[in-house]
Write a protein that holds these residues in place. Structure first.
Motif, PDB file in Angstrom:
ATOM      1  N   LEU A  14       2.375  -3.323  -3.176  1.00 44.51           N
ATOM      2  CA  LEU A  14       3.433  -2.353  -2.919  1.00 44.51           C
ATOM      3  C   LEU A  14       2.824  -0.971  -2.672  1.00 44.51           C
ATOM      4  O   LEU A  14       3.255  -0.249  -1.768  1.00 44.51           O
ATOM      5  N   PHE A  15       1.801  -0.622  -3.427  1.00 47.78           N
ATOM      6  CA  PHE A  15       1.091   0.642  -3.239  1.00 47.78           C
ATOM      7  C   PHE A  15       0.452   0.675  -1.852  1.00 47.78           C
ATOM      8  O   PHE A  15       0.529   1.686  -1.145  1.00 47.78           O
ATOM      9  N   ARG A  16      -0.168  -0.427  -1.428  1.00 43.63           N
ATOM     10  CA  ARG A  16      -0.786  -0.482  -0.101  1.00 43.63           C
ATOM     11  C   ARG A  16       0.266  -0.422   1.003  1.00 43.63           C
ATOM     12  O   ARG A  16       0.025   0.126   2.070  1.00 43.63           O
ATOM     13  N   LEU A  17       1.450  -0.979   0.745  1.00 44.06           N
ATOM     14  CA  LEU A  17       2.544  -0.913   1.712  1.00 44.06           C
ATOM     15  C   LEU A  17       2.922   0.551   1.956  1.00 44.06           C
ATOM     16  O   LEU A  17       3.041   0.999   3.099  1.00 44.06           O
ATOM     17  N   VAL A  18       3.086   1.318   0.880  1.00 45.77           N
ATOM     18  CA  VAL A  18       3.434   2.736   1.002  1.00 45.77           C
ATOM     19  C   VAL A  18       2.296   3.498   1.681  1.00 45.77           C
ATOM     20  O   VAL A  18       2.530   4.314   2.574  1.00 45.77           O
ATOM     21  N   LEU A  19       1.055   3.217   1.282  1.00 48.09           N
ATOM     22  CA  LEU A  19      -0.093   3.865   1.928  1.00 48.09           C
ATOM     23  C   LEU A  19      -0.150   3.531   3.416  1.00 48.09           C
ATOM     24  O   LEU A  19      -0.485   4.385   4.238  1.00 48.09           O
ATOM     25  N   GLY A  20       0.172   2.279   3.758  1.00 53.96           N
ATOM     26  CA  GLY A  20       0.190   1.870   5.162  1.00 53.96           C
ATOM     27  C   GLY A  20       1.198   2.671   5.967  1.00 53.96           C
ATOM     28  O   GLY A  20       0.902   3.136   7.069  1.00 53.96           O
ATOM     29  N   ALA A  21       2.404   2.855   5.424  1.00 51.92           N
ATOM     30  CA  ALA A  21       3.432   3.632   6.116  1.00 51.92           C
ATOM     31  C   ALA A  21       2.983   5.087   6.282  1.00 51.92           C
ATOM     32  O   ALA A  21       3.175   5.683   7.347  1.00 51.92           O
ATOM     33  N   LEU A  22       2.359   5.642   5.247  1.00 46.97           N
ATOM     34  CA  LEU A  22       1.867   7.025   5.326  1.00 46.97           C
ATOM     35  C   LEU A  22       0.720   7.155   6.324  1.00 46.97           C
ATOM     36  O   LEU A  22       0.622   8.150   7.042  1.00 46.97           O
ATOM     37  N   PHE A  23      -0.151   6.147   6.381  1.00 44.24           N
ATOM     38  CA  PHE A  23      -1.258   6.135   7.337  1.00 44.24           C
ATOM     39  C   PHE A  23      -0.731   6.150   8.772  1.00 44.24           C
ATOM     40  O   PHE A  23      -1.209   6.896   9.627  1.00 44.24           O
ATOM     41  N   ILE A  24       0.296   5.344   9.032  1.00 40.63           N
ATOM     42  CA  ILE A  24       0.898   5.312  10.375  1.00 40.63           C
ATOM     43  C   ILE A  24       1.502   6.678  10.700  1.00 40.63           C
ATOM     44  O   ILE A  24       1.308   7.213  11.793  1.00 40.63           O
ATOM     45  N   ALA A  25       2.221   7.250   9.726  1.00 39.89           N
ATOM     46  CA  ALA A  25       2.836   8.564   9.943  1.00 39.89           C
ATOM     47  C   ALA A  25       1.777   9.620  10.245  1.00 39.89           C
ATOM     48  O   ALA A  25       1.966  10.474  11.114  1.00 39.89           O
ATOM     49  N   LEU A  26       0.654   9.565   9.544  1.00 36.92           N
ATOM     50  CA  LEU A  26      -0.419  10.535   9.747  1.00 36.92           C
ATOM     51  C   LEU A  26      -1.045  10.385  11.137  1.00 36.92           C
ATOM     52  O   LEU A  26      -1.189  11.364  11.876  1.00 36.92           O
TER      53      LEU A  26
END
Length: 184
Positions: A14-26
């Protein structure tokens, strides 16, 4: 597997899922201007991030990260390319590409499940296929809105060279991280 073990495993995912979404946004905010002769539409790191998240996270978590990214943008957070946001983004020219992100990420996760990220050739091919899904989805939507001539003019010609660079870069990055499967 005990219930405690499943909970312990789900939290890091779940933490990696959130990090993944933030990575895409960045990476969506990384923008290389395109000359006006090529439509003036910037080339961003958005699709590269989508393909990496899709291949680096196990199925279906990469698709979940993209879905979270799309939801955040739809709700008005400025996470899309050039700070775009809102539900109208899905009905405008970029709508097909946004939907293609989700489909591509799910497909990348399925390819990872088959070990494609662990071999450089397959990693490059996976990124090529993911790019084809994103571009194909985007072009279909643009053609529906504006016709095929405009779809190619605004959705393909300005981006094909950048797409090749992103396929090579994404394929190499994913392979370097997945060749030793314990790394991710």
């Amino acid at each position: 597997m005990t219930c405690l073990t499943m909970k312990q495993r789900a939290l890091p995912l779940l933490f990696r899922l959130v990090l993944g979404a933030l990575f895409i946004a960045l990476l969506a905010q990384l923008s290389i201007p395109s000359p006006q002769a090529l439509g003036g539409i910037p080339i961003t790191g958005q699709s590269l991030a989508v393909l990496l998240v899709g291949l680096l996270l196990p199925f279906p978590w990469g698709g979940g990260a993209v879905l979270l990214y799309l939801l955040l943008g739809g709700l008005g957070l400025p996470v899309f390319a050039e700070g775009g946001s809102g539900w109208p983004s899905f009905s405008g020219g970029s709508g097909g590409f946004l939907i293609g992100f989700f489909i591509a990420a799910l497909g990348m996760g399925l390819l990872r499940r088959r070990g494609w990220g662990q071999h450089l050739g397959y990693s490059l091919l996976a990124n090529g296929l993911g790019t084809a899904v994103i571009v194909g989805s985007g072009l279909l939507w643009l053609a529906y809105l504006y016709g095929w001539g405009k779809a190619l003019e605004y959705g393909f010609y300005p981006f094909w060279l950048g797409a090749i660079v992103k396929i090579l870069l994404g394929g190499f990055i994913a392979w370097s991280m997945l060749r030793n499967r314990n790394a991710v």
